[in-house]
Scaffold this motif. Structure first.
Motif, PDB file in Angstrom:
ATOM      1  N   SER A  97     -11.714   1.774   6.424  1.00  0.00           N
ATOM      2  CA  SER A  97     -10.444   2.455   6.130  1.00  0.00           C
ATOM      3  C   SER A  97     -10.486   3.921   6.531  1.00  0.00           C
ATOM      4  O   SER A  97      -9.452   4.525   6.846  1.00  0.00           O
ATOM      5  CB  SER A  97     -10.108   2.326   4.643  1.00  0.00           C
ATOM      6  OG  SER A  97      -9.860   0.972   4.320  1.00  0.00           O
TER       7      SER A  97
ATOM      8  N   ASP B 121       0.839  -1.198   0.000  1.00  0.00           N
ATOM      9  CA  ASP B 121       0.000   0.000   0.000  1.00  0.00           C
ATOM     10  C   ASP B 121       0.876   1.251   0.000  1.00  0.00           C
ATOM     11  O   ASP B 121       1.871   1.311   0.722  1.00  0.00           O
ATOM     12  CB  ASP B 121      -0.898  -0.013   1.240  1.00  0.00           C
ATOM     13  CG  ASP B 121      -1.990   1.035   1.173  1.00  0.00           C
ATOM     14  OD1 ASP B 121      -1.660   2.238   1.238  1.00  0.00           O
ATOM     15  OD2 ASP B 121      -3.175   0.659   1.059  1.00  0.00           O
TER      16      ASP B 121
ATOM     17  N   LYS C  93      -9.324  -2.348   6.328  1.00  0.00           N
ATOM     18  CA  LYS C  93      -9.875  -2.652   4.997  1.00  0.00           C
ATOM     19  C   LYS C  93     -10.888  -3.782   5.107  1.00  0.00           C
ATOM     20  O   LYS C  93     -11.979  -3.731   4.538  1.00  0.00           O
ATOM     21  CB  LYS C  93      -8.743  -3.077   4.043  1.00  0.00           C
ATOM     22  CG  LYS C  93      -8.167  -1.940   3.220  1.00  0.00           C
ATOM     23  CD  LYS C  93      -7.128  -2.484   2.240  1.00  0.00           C
ATOM     24  CE  LYS C  93      -6.411  -1.352   1.526  1.00  0.00           C
ATOM     25  NZ  LYS C  93      -5.221  -1.828   0.800  1.00  0.00           N
TER      26      LYS C  93
ATOM     27  N   ASN D 194     -14.133  -2.812   6.330  1.00  0.00           N
ATOM     28  CA  ASN D 194     -14.713  -1.708   5.545  1.00  0.00           C
ATOM     29  C   ASN D 194     -14.701  -0.397   6.337  1.00  0.00           C
ATOM     30  O   ASN D 194     -15.678   0.351   6.360  1.00  0.00           O
ATOM     31  CB  ASN D 194     -16.154  -2.032   5.114  1.00  0.00           C
ATOM     32  CG  ASN D 194     -16.188  -3.132   4.074  1.00  0.00           C
ATOM     33  OD1 ASN D 194     -15.343  -3.160   3.187  1.00  0.00           O
ATOM     34  ND2 ASN D 194     -17.132  -4.031   4.200  1.00  0.00           N
TER      35      ASN D 194
END
Length: 481
Positions: free
Chosen positions: A319, A286, A314, A317
């Motif tokens: 982030s 990332d 992540k 859900n």
């Protein structure tokens, strides 16, 4: 060390990809570069331990012991180094001394030269047995002090800790600055003080999360540090270690010249750039882990923990909660008595911070690891614990005050018995002891693959026999001629 040369340990095969790419580099990605790596002349290559063991079994369908044997064969001229979490070995709880002893013996037998041993709480009681077993089986014992900043951690604390570890038999002392909190001037001062007090080599480990790592190494080099951890530039900087090539170039021609060849380093890095590209395409690398973030100086989050936090959020859900979690981490850490943030305490504090943020209420739930930490099961917490939080976690239980492993019965025979139907070696037993469910699944898949291979071999042999008979019949009857 009589020479003034600065020695380098390269972390390209372990911490570099653990910190940047969630430990997803495969053995097949490492082997093609080993001939070049072996010719460079590093102090050592860090290639095993840390999270690599778990990751091999859990995500890559690889046997970590086989990885070590293959790397040992491919790197005959270079010391191989691993990271060991003291009494935690490579897992997330304390293990009995009989398991720890067998692990140290097998690690050295399979190819490890240097074992870097640390305890997340700097509780030397949790390091003593690992240090003793490392030396018993002929390994180089590098005892690490987990560097952090807090009201209870200062220079005098770390110097006294290093002196104690040398008295316990450490061959080298590592300053393990896992969150890149050791700033240049503090590094100069700490190394100077250590040089006055101890006579074993000093090895400095940092990251470049805050962008200060290179400066820290230069100042430490001026203060006389003996060895530093770097990572080839393909996986260097950011949450990883400062890149190898710039430091080598910066010191060339000076009294601390590393003596390493930039052309060889560049050739090795070229290979790993392709590996990095592949891991990026697979979603494991990332861009957040590559940028400088001086907020880390406030959050005190180590590199490997950052990449894992990103993955955790992540999956949930969430982030968008990244900076909320980072802000919550120091608050949890204070409540928990200021543990240094390094595995496993970094994961414990980090997971608790994630829970606190996602639940919308602090300490609505505790992980079982948080409860164990507050109950003293990991050792003595360095600072004062928030007793209100501790009571919420463990009720009226009294925290333990002895060495946690003293409360454990020998457990090796139990593990051997439980896995005897699938274990092929003592190494398999250790894999199972550290990660029972993950190793069990790995062994079962290995058996299935083995059965398929055997069936295919048997079918192939049968077909071959039939072909031979047909040819023999044709030959005897003259058909086909």
């Amino acid at each position: 060390m009589s020479t003034n040369k600065l020695y380098i340990t390269d972390t390209i095969l372990r911490d570099a990809h653990q910190s940047q790419a969630a430990t997803r580099m495969r053995t097949e990605d490492m082997l093609p570069a080993c001939e070049i790596l072996d010719s460079i002349g590093y102090w050592s290559l860090e290639c095993w331990g840390g999270a690599t063991f778990d990751s091999c079994l859990r995500f890559l369908n690889e046997d970590p012991w086989e990885r070590l044997r293959m790397l040992r064969k491919a790197l005959p001229n270079t010391r191989l180094q691993m990271l060991l979490r003291g009494q935690n070995i490579l897992g997330y709880k304390h293990y009995a001394d009989d398991v720890l002893e067998l692990f140290c013996r097998k690690a050295i037998e399979n190819g490890i030269d240097i074992i870097r041993i640390f305890d997340a709480l700097n509780d030397v009681r949790n390091m003593e047995a690992a240090m003793r077993f490392t030396k018993k089986y002929g390994g180089i014992c590098e005892a690490a002090i987990s560097y952090t900043i807090s009201p209870v951690h200062n220079e005098e604390y770390f110097v006294n800790l290093a002196v104690e570890l040398v008295q316990m038999g450490a061959d080298t002392i590592c300053i393990k600055d896992m969150a890149n909190l050791l700033l240049p001037q503090a590094a100069y001062s700490l190394v100077k003080k250590l040089k006055e007090k101890i006579d074993v080599p000093i090895h400095l480990h940092t990251h470049n999360t805050t962008g200060t790592g290179d400066m820290t190494y230069l100042m430490a080099a001026q203060a006389g540090v003996d060895i530093v951890d770097c990572a080839l530039s393909a996986f260097g900087n950011g949450t990883s270690q400062p890149a190898t090539e710039p430091l080598v170039a910066a010191l060339k021609g000076t009294e601390r010249d590393t003596g390493l060849d930039l052309k060889l380093l560049s050739d090795a890095s070229k290979h790993f750039r392709n590996v990095a590209q592949k891991l990026k395409q697979e979603g494991f690398l990332d861009s957040k882990v590559l940028s400088v973030d001086t907020n880390t100086l406030m959050y005190q989050v180590p590199g490997g923990m950052l990449s894992n936090l990103i993955s955790q959020l992540k999956e949930a859900n969430a982030s968008d909660k990244y900076y909320d979690v980072l802000a919550e981490i120091p608050r949890v850490r204070e409540d928990f008595g200021y543990p240094p943030l390094v595995t496993p305490t970094s994961q414990i504090v980090g997971s608790q911070a994630v829970l606190n943020v996602l639940a919308g209420e602090r300490y609505k739930m505790f992980t079982k690891e948080s409860k164990a930490l507050l109950a003293g099961e990991y050792g003595a917490l360095p600072g004062k614990v928030n007793e209100e939080v501790r009571k919420m976690a463990i009720g009226d239980r009294q925290p333990i005050t002895v060495r946690p492993a003293d409360l454990l019965e020998p457990e090796l025979d139990k593990y051997k018995e439980e896995i005897k139907h699938l274990a092929r070696s003592e190494e398999d037993v250790l894999s199972y002891a550290l990660f029972p469910q993950v190793a069990l699944k790995f062994f079962e898949n290995r058996e299935k693959a083995n059965n398929v291979d055997n069936a295919e071999t048997a079918e192939s042999a049968k077909t071959h026999t039939e072909d031979v008979i047909d040819l023999y019949v044709e030959d005897c009857t003259g058909s086909g001629k």
